[in-house]
Scaffold this active site. Structure first.
Site, PDB file in Angstrom:
ATOM      1  N   GLY A 169       0.857  -1.187   0.000  1.00 16.13           N
ATOM      2  CA  GLY A 169       0.000   0.000   0.000  1.00 16.13           C
ATOM      3  C   GLY A 169       0.882   1.222   0.000  1.00 16.13           C
ATOM      4  O   GLY A 169       1.344   1.656  -1.040  1.00 16.13           O
ATOM      5  N   THR A 170       1.102   1.788   1.182  1.00 16.77           N
ATOM      6  CA  THR A 170       2.326   2.531   1.434  1.00 16.77           C
ATOM      7  C   THR A 170       2.332   4.022   1.185  1.00 16.77           C
ATOM      8  O   THR A 170       1.768   4.518   0.225  1.00 16.77           O
ATOM      9  CB  THR A 170       3.500   1.939   0.626  1.00 16.77           C
ATOM     10  OG1 THR A 170       3.665   0.590   0.990  1.00 16.77           O
ATOM     11  CG2 THR A 170       4.781   2.647   0.864  1.00 16.77           C
ATOM     12  N   THR A 171       3.073   4.694   2.075  1.00 17.19           N
ATOM     13  CA  THR A 171       3.626   6.015   1.786  1.00 17.19           C
ATOM     14  C   THR A 171       5.097   5.967   2.175  1.00 17.19           C
ATOM     15  O   THR A 171       5.432   5.602   3.297  1.00 17.19           O
ATOM     16  CB  THR A 171       2.918   7.114   2.584  1.00 17.19           C
ATOM     17  OG1 THR A 171       1.517   7.057   2.333  1.00 17.19           O
ATOM     18  CG2 THR A 171       3.447   8.484   2.187  1.00 17.19           C
TER      19      THR A 171
END
Length: 243
Positions: free
Chosen positions: A49-51
């Site tokens: 997903g991620t940032t």
């Protein structure tokens, strides 16, 4: 395997060039629901997903990521380390497929060790970024978008590397599903005179901004500081101690 036949195909060029069927497909019929199965695998693949963010300072680089992984619509893990040391003074963040990212990191570490053993010196960040781009361009790791941060004889470096293998050196950069939220904070608060501690604060604020809006980001923050002395990675469940 098909039994050889006595058919003469010399006058049938379509048999050689026009038949686009997959030579590895079943000889009779097709795999049932093959397309549906491929889609199901994609939906159920573990993804970060991620940032992730990367910032360059005068004394080193700061990388930061959230800690959530998803499996379809489910949060599959709340304790994922999305930044890894791959070089004595270099680290890599990951966004995309977890399996592809793990394979990429293992491959890069092996190449870095081999380079050091053969040449007796550390690989430069420019060479390391080129190696990463070549790996991604090969197609084997196409669903990974990393950020490379490191320090060499020419100073600190941040590289944004897209899934197709293009390489851009940046002052700061972001990847992942929450990148648009993080980028707004970075554009407002980043400047090239930031100290390491100030850069950690800006990075944490950008991740926090993404976590508040992006469903695929959350569950704390990993912060990686890279200087000429090495790589240090810390984990924080709460943003307050950083911002």
């Amino acid at each position: 395997m098909r039994t050889p036949m006595n058919n003469d195909i010399s006058g049938r060029p379509d048999s050689l060039n026009g038949d686009r069927s997959d030579v590895f497909s079943p000889e009779l019929g097709e795999f049932p629901n093959a397309d549906d199965r491929a889609n199901d695998i994609g939906d159920m693949e573990t993804k970060t997903g991620t940032t992730t963010v990367g910032l360059k300072t005068q004394d080193g680089t700061v990388l930061a990521t959230d800690m959530r992984a998803s499996l379809g619509r489910m949060v599959s893990s709340k304790d994922v380390q999305k930044v890894e040391e791959i070089h004595p003074t270099g680290a890599l963040t990951i966004a995309g497929s977890v399996s592809a990212a793990q394979s990429l990191i293992s491959s890069i570490r092996a190449e870095v060790r081999l380079y050091e053993a053969r040449r007796g010196e550390d690989m430069s960040m420019e060479a390391l970024s080129t190696l990463l781009g070549n790996f991604l361009r090969s197609g084997g790791f196409f669903i990974v978008q990393p950020i490379l941060g490191g320090v060499d004889d020419d100073g600190p470096h941040i590289y944004s590397i897209d899934p197709a293998g293009s390489i851009i050196e940046e002052e700061y950069t972001v990847t992942g599903s929450g990148s648009q939220y993080a980028l707004g904070v970075l554009e407002q608060q980043y400047n090239e005179d930031l100290s390491i501690e100030e850069a950690k604060t800006v990075a944490a604020r950008s991740i926090e901004s993404a976590v508040e809006r992006d469903l695929a980001s959350g569950n704390g923050i990993n912060v990686c500081v890279v200087t000429e002395d090495g790589v240090e990675i810390t984990q924080h469940e709460d943003f307050e101690e950083l911002v």
